[in-house]
Design an enzyme around this catalytic site. Structure first.
Site, PDB file in Angstrom:
ATOM      1  N   ASP A  97     -11.076   0.314  -3.062  1.00 50.47           N
ATOM      2  CA  ASP A  97     -10.295   1.549  -2.898  1.00 50.47           C
ATOM      3  C   ASP A  97     -10.496   2.457  -4.109  1.00 50.47           C
ATOM      4  OD1 ASP A  97      -8.616   3.308  -1.579  1.00 50.47           O
ATOM      5  OD2 ASP A  97      -6.786   2.427  -2.358  1.00 50.47           O
ATOM      6  N   ILE A  98     -11.745   2.752  -4.414  1.00 51.22           N
ATOM      7  CA  ILE A  98     -12.065   3.605  -5.560  1.00 51.22           C
ATOM      8  C   ILE A  98     -11.858   5.075  -5.186  1.00 51.22           C
ATOM      9  CG2 ILE A  98     -13.924   4.417  -7.060  1.00 51.22           C
ATOM     10  CD1 ILE A  98     -13.018   1.639  -7.818  1.00 51.22           C
TER      11      ILE A  98
END
Length: 271
Positions: free
Chosen positions: A166-167
């Site tokens: 979840d960058i």
């Protein structure tokens, strides 16, 4: 209710409140606290996905991610970001190349091999993508192209690593002297290119869909990460479709990820 959730951990870990609690979109309660005078963040997860992310935070060992100060059950105590810089603000203020480069550096650091075995519960990418094919069948359009891209990528993965999952601009924070560090991982395993795809949907619709923005970001990421540009665009197309499928499933507006998918498909020459 929120106060009751925090109370046992405040006592157990000798914490004092240092702000108001809040709830994240992913069903965790957070409270700024202090432990022995040092700023920290208390997080209490309300679902299994968030608990699994806490295990990955512990595995990072403070290298590329916020330090875990304590962890037990649903609760996680982290060092708190205190820097005054924001990747979201940078991207909005005409410094998108710089923000993108910082995101790439953060991802590379998280992907660095570590001596300890990773947590056992990491989700494989094919499982993570399970909602995309049904959404493509139900809604058609660019989701069909996204599903096709995902199918091809997942069938022949390259350079599999532990993935943050979840960058984006609000999950890489300024920790002052410690630099830019990650928070809130999902905990996945698969091709490293996946971890760069979400940043193309962020930090907001205006920035992400600005004319020429996706192509420029793709050039910056491909060069910084050493990823073949076309394969990177395929990951963007696949991820944006998946994000849209999640939004549709949650009853949310999928306009942004669908727009990103369309732009990526155009860059790939798909009509």
């Amino acid at each position: 209710m929120t106060a009751d959730i925090f109370r046992p951990w405040l006592r157990r870990w000798g914490l004092t409140r240092d702000g108001e609690g809040f709830v994240t979109a992913f069903h965790s309660h957070l409270l700024p606290v202090r432990q022995d005078g040092a700023p920290a963040m208390l997080k209490v997860a309300l679902n299994q996905e968030e608990r699994e992310g806490a295990a990955l935070m512990a595995w990072y060992g403070g290298d590329g991610a916020a330090r875990v100060l304590a962890r037990e059950g649903a609760a996680l105590l982290l060092e708190r970001a205190r820097g005054d810089r924001s990747l979201r603000a940078m991207a909005r203020a005409g410094e998108d190349d710089a923000a993108t480069a910082i995101l790439c550096q953060a991802v590379a650091r998280l992907h660095t091999p570590r001596p300890a075995a990773p947590p056992a519960m990491l989700a494989p990418l094919p499982l993570w993508f399970r909602q995309l094919e049904p959404a493509a069948h139900a809604h058609g359009g660019v989701l069909v192209k996204s599903a096709d891209a995902a199918r091809r990528l997942l069938a022949a993965p390259r350079e599999a690593v532990v993935l943050h999952g979840d960058i984006h601009h609000d999950n890489i924070l300024d920790f002052g002297p410690r630099g830019w560090l990650a928070i809130d991982p999902k905990g996945l395993h698969g091709e490293r290119g996946y971890d760069y795809a979400n940043l193309f949907c962020n930090p907001d619709p205006e920035t992400a869909t600005a004319p020429g923005r996706l192509a420029r970001r793709a050039a910056v990421v491909a060069a910084a990460a050493g990823i073949e540009p076309r394969r990177l665009l395929q990951w963007v197309l696949a991820y944006a479709g998946l994000s849209a499928a999640w939004d549709i499933g949650d009853g949310a507006d999928p306009a942004l990820p669908l727009a990103i998918a369309e732009i990526a498909a155009t860059e790939l020459g798909f009509r």
